[in-house]
Motif scaffolding. Structure first.
Motif, PDB file in Angstrom:
ATOM      1  N   ALA A 100       0.836  -1.211   0.000  1.00 48.14           N
ATOM      2  CA  ALA A 100       0.000   0.000   0.000  1.00 48.14           C
ATOM      3  C   ALA A 100       0.865   1.253   0.000  1.00 48.14           C
ATOM      4  O   ALA A 100       0.594   2.223  -0.730  1.00 48.14           O
ATOM      5  N   GLU A 101       1.924   1.238   0.814  1.00 47.74           N
ATOM      6  CA  GLU A 101       2.811   2.398   0.887  1.00 47.74           C
ATOM      7  C   GLU A 101       3.587   2.579  -0.420  1.00 47.74           C
ATOM      8  O   GLU A 101       3.792   3.702  -0.896  1.00 47.74           O
ATOM      9  N   VAL A 102       4.048   1.474  -0.990  1.00 49.06           N
ATOM     10  CA  VAL A 102       4.817   1.538  -2.238  1.00 49.06           C
ATOM     11  C   VAL A 102       3.968   2.079  -3.380  1.00 49.06           C
ATOM     12  O   VAL A 102       4.425   2.914  -4.183  1.00 49.06           O
ATOM     13  N   LYS A 103       2.729   1.630  -3.469  1.00 52.23           N
ATOM     14  CA  LYS A 103       1.846   2.116  -4.537  1.00 52.23           C
ATOM     15  C   LYS A 103       1.658   3.625  -4.433  1.00 52.23           C
ATOM     16  O   LYS A 103       1.701   4.350  -5.440  1.00 52.23           O
ATOM     17  N   ASP A 104       1.463   4.125  -3.222  1.00 52.88           N
ATOM     18  CA  ASP A 104       1.293   5.566  -3.030  1.00 52.88           C
ATOM     19  C   ASP A 104       2.580   6.306  -3.370  1.00 52.88           C
ATOM     20  O   ASP A 104       2.557   7.345  -4.047  1.00 52.88           O
ATOM     21  N   LEU A 105       3.711   5.770  -2.939  1.00 54.68           N
ATOM     22  CA  LEU A 105       5.001   6.415  -3.194  1.00 54.68           C
ATOM     23  C   LEU A 105       5.299   6.464  -4.693  1.00 54.68           C
ATOM     24  O   LEU A 105       5.731   7.500  -5.218  1.00 54.68           O
ATOM     25  N   LEU A 106       5.075   5.362  -5.390  1.00 58.26           N
ATOM     26  CA  LEU A 106       5.358   5.323  -6.829  1.00 58.26           C
ATOM     27  C   LEU A 106       4.410   6.229  -7.611  1.00 58.26           C
ATOM     28  O   LEU A 106       4.815   6.843  -8.606  1.00 58.26           O
ATOM     29  N   THR A 107       3.163   6.310  -7.154  1.00 57.19           N
ATOM     30  CA  THR A 107       2.226   7.232  -7.809  1.00 57.19           C
ATOM     31  C   THR A 107       2.713   8.664  -7.687  1.00 57.19           C
ATOM     32  O   THR A 107       2.705   9.433  -8.658  1.00 57.19           O
ATOM     33  N   ARG A 108       3.158   9.033  -6.476  1.00 57.52           N
ATOM     34  CA  ARG A 108       3.660  10.391  -6.266  1.00 57.52           C
ATOM     35  C   ARG A 108       4.947  10.637  -7.050  1.00 57.52           C
ATOM     36  O   ARG A 108       5.183  11.744  -7.552  1.00 57.52           O
ATOM     37  N   ALA A 109       5.778   9.624  -7.163  1.00 55.94           N
ATOM     38  CA  ALA A 109       7.009   9.767  -7.947  1.00 55.94           C
ATOM     39  C   ALA A 109       6.686   9.987  -9.421  1.00 55.94           C
ATOM     40  O   ALA A 109       7.292  10.836 -10.083  1.00 55.94           O
ATOM     41  N   ASP A 110       5.730   9.215  -9.939  1.00 54.52           N
ATOM     42  CA  ASP A 110       5.318   9.383 -11.341  1.00 54.52           C
ATOM     43  C   ASP A 110       4.719  10.771 -11.569  1.00 54.52           C
ATOM     44  O   ASP A 110       4.972  11.416 -12.598  1.00 54.52           O
ATOM     45  N   GLU A 111       3.916  11.225 -10.615  1.00 57.63           N
ATOM     46  CA  GLU A 111       3.314  12.562 -10.736  1.00 57.63           C
ATOM     47  C   GLU A 111       4.393  13.637 -10.719  1.00 57.63           C
ATOM     48  O   GLU A 111       4.314  14.627 -11.452  1.00 57.63           O
ATOM     49  N   ALA A 112       5.412  13.445  -9.867  1.00 56.41           N
ATOM     50  CA  ALA A 112       6.500  14.418  -9.792  1.00 56.41           C
ATOM     51  C   ALA A 112       7.250  14.511 -11.118  1.00 56.41           C
ATOM     52  O   ALA A 112       7.571  15.594 -11.601  1.00 56.41           O
ATOM     53  N   VAL A 113       7.516  13.362 -11.710  1.00 59.11           N
ATOM     54  CA  VAL A 113       8.205  13.343 -13.003  1.00 59.11           C
ATOM     55  C   VAL A 113       7.357  14.017 -14.071  1.00 59.11           C
ATOM     56  O   VAL A 113       7.848  14.818 -14.873  1.00 59.11           O
ATOM     57  N   GLU A 114       6.047  13.708 -14.079  1.00 56.49           N
ATOM     58  CA  GLU A 114       5.158  14.289 -15.087  1.00 56.49           C
ATOM     59  C   GLU A 114       5.073  15.804 -14.921  1.00 56.49           C
ATOM     60  O   GLU A 114       5.070  16.538 -15.909  1.00 56.49           O
ATOM     61  N   LYS A 115       5.021  16.272 -13.668  1.00 59.96           N
ATOM     62  CA  LYS A 115       4.942  17.712 -13.429  1.00 59.96           C
ATOM     63  C   LYS A 115       6.215  18.423 -13.894  1.00 59.96           C
ATOM     64  O   LYS A 115       6.155  19.513 -14.479  1.00 59.96           O
ATOM     65  N   VAL A 116       7.354  17.815 -13.619  1.00 54.60           N
ATOM     66  CA  VAL A 116       8.625  18.418 -14.038  1.00 54.60           C
ATOM     67  C   VAL A 116       8.699  18.487 -15.564  1.00 54.60           C
ATOM     68  O   VAL A 116       9.141  19.497 -16.128  1.00 54.60           O
ATOM     69  N   ARG A 117       8.266  17.429 -16.219  1.00 57.21           N
ATOM     70  CA  ARG A 117       8.261  17.439 -17.683  1.00 57.21           C
ATOM     71  C   ARG A 117       7.286  18.480 -18.225  1.00 57.21           C
ATOM     72  O   ARG A 117       7.580  19.183 -19.196  1.00 57.21           O
ATOM     73  N   ALA A 118       6.105  18.598 -17.585  1.00 53.74           N
ATOM     74  CA  ALA A 118       5.128  19.612 -17.992  1.00 53.74           C
ATOM     75  C   ALA A 118       5.674  21.009 -17.760  1.00 53.74           C
ATOM     76  O   ALA A 118       5.460  21.919 -18.569  1.00 53.74           O
TER      77      ALA A 118
END
Length: 318
Positions: A69-87
């Motif tokens: 559960a913790e890993v899924k939340d962490l990876l989601t936030r990591a993916d969002e961070a990468v997407e935001k930086v690219r945007a």
């Protein structure tokens, strides 16, 4: 394992969701022995068993369920961070601080904002209604990313600020519908000078009086200022009530609607220039560059009907 990495977390998530090393390895496109070793390294690093292995597959321990559960939340936030930086790098995310002068930018800015927000809805545009000196200070200090304002052709270059013209607007005479100029298609400088003039107050709008001097001094015409007012709305009321005419740019049409009439001034030696001001040193942000392109496109789309190329330009007062 020297340190836990995101890829190890992704490996664990794949195994924990598939509950099978073979299926997870195929999904990840890695060799099964390598996947098994990476997950084992992760458990060794944490010091907890996350999986129960058996010939039929794997099952999650209580610790494994919590960790998943913790890993899924962490990876989601990591993916969002990468997407935001690219945007952000594409100019499609973040905050954009824009200085502006309301009257000179009344034609270009609203159209550009609508177009930009449609193209980059996740960029929060913060508008700052500022006087010229405040805008230029904001650009130099980095508080503003860019500004849309007017510029004076005869002024020395503004220290630390670059200016790109978008459009020019000729000056005209504003008059009440019943004024004698209403019958004319255009009005000469001499005719304007012969009329009582409603003008912005000199102590608050000194640059407006510099503009009047630039327009009329070359012809040695003296103006008859009948009233000095404290702002655009009071100026409009003064003209509408018959106290005199006013020298403004064509942009005033959008403010007054049918309340006043406008006639071009023949022989007027200058026009108002509206453009983009940026800090001369330092790069503009990706969102700022994208907005600058939108401003150029909007100005180009407006055509040149109300512009007058080849004349001197002035920075209009708000």
């Amino acid at each position: 394992m020297a340190a836990m990495e995101l890829r190890h977390l992704r490996y664990f998530q794949a195994v924990a969701e598939a509950l099978n090393f073979t299926k997870a390895a195929a999904q990840l496109r890695v060799a099964q022995p390598a996947l098994s070793r990476q997950v084992q390294d992760l458990e060794d690093e944490i010091g907890v068993d996350l999986l129960v292995r058996s010939p039929r597959g794997v099952a999650l321990t209580a610790e494994g369920k919590l960790f998943l559960a913790e890993v899924k939340d962490l990876l989601t936030r990591a993916d969002e961070a990468v997407e935001k930086v690219r945007a952000l790098a594409r100019g499609e995310y973040g905050e954009l601080h824009v200085g502006y002068a309301p009257t000179p930018t009344s034609e270009i800015l609203p159209r550009a904002l609508a177009s930009f927000q449609e193209a980059a809805p996740r960029v929060h545009v913060v508008l700052h209604d500022l006087a010229g000196d405040e805008m230029y200070a904001g650009l130099r200090e980095g508080a503003l990313h860019l500004a849309i304002t007017a510029q004076s052709a005869w002024d020395a270059p503004i220290t630390g600020v670059a200016y790109e013209e978008l459009r020019q607007y000729p000056f005209c005479v504003a008059l009440a519908p019943g004024h004698r100029f209403a019958k004319l298609k255009a009005v000469s400088l001499a005719e304007v000078a012969s009329e009582p003039l409603v003008a912005l107050r000199k102590r608050d709008y000194s640059e407006y009086h510099v503009i009047l001097d630039r327009i009329f001094a070359p012809s040695k015409l003296r103006l008859r200022i009948a009233a000095e007012v404290d702002g655009a709305n009071t100026l409009i009321t003064g003209v509408e009530s018959g106290r005199g005419v006013a020298v403004v740019t064509e942009l005033f049409r959008g403010i007054t609607g049918d309340r006043l009439l406008y006639r071009p001034i023949t022989g007027c030696p200058i026009a108002q220039s509206v453009g983009i001001a940026t800090a001369a040193q330092g790069d503009i942000t990706p969102a700022g560059e994208k907005f600058r392109e939108v401003l150029r496109d909007v100005a180009k789309g407006l055509g040149t009907a109300s512009g007058r190329k080849g004349t001197a330009s002035v920075r209009g007062k708000r």
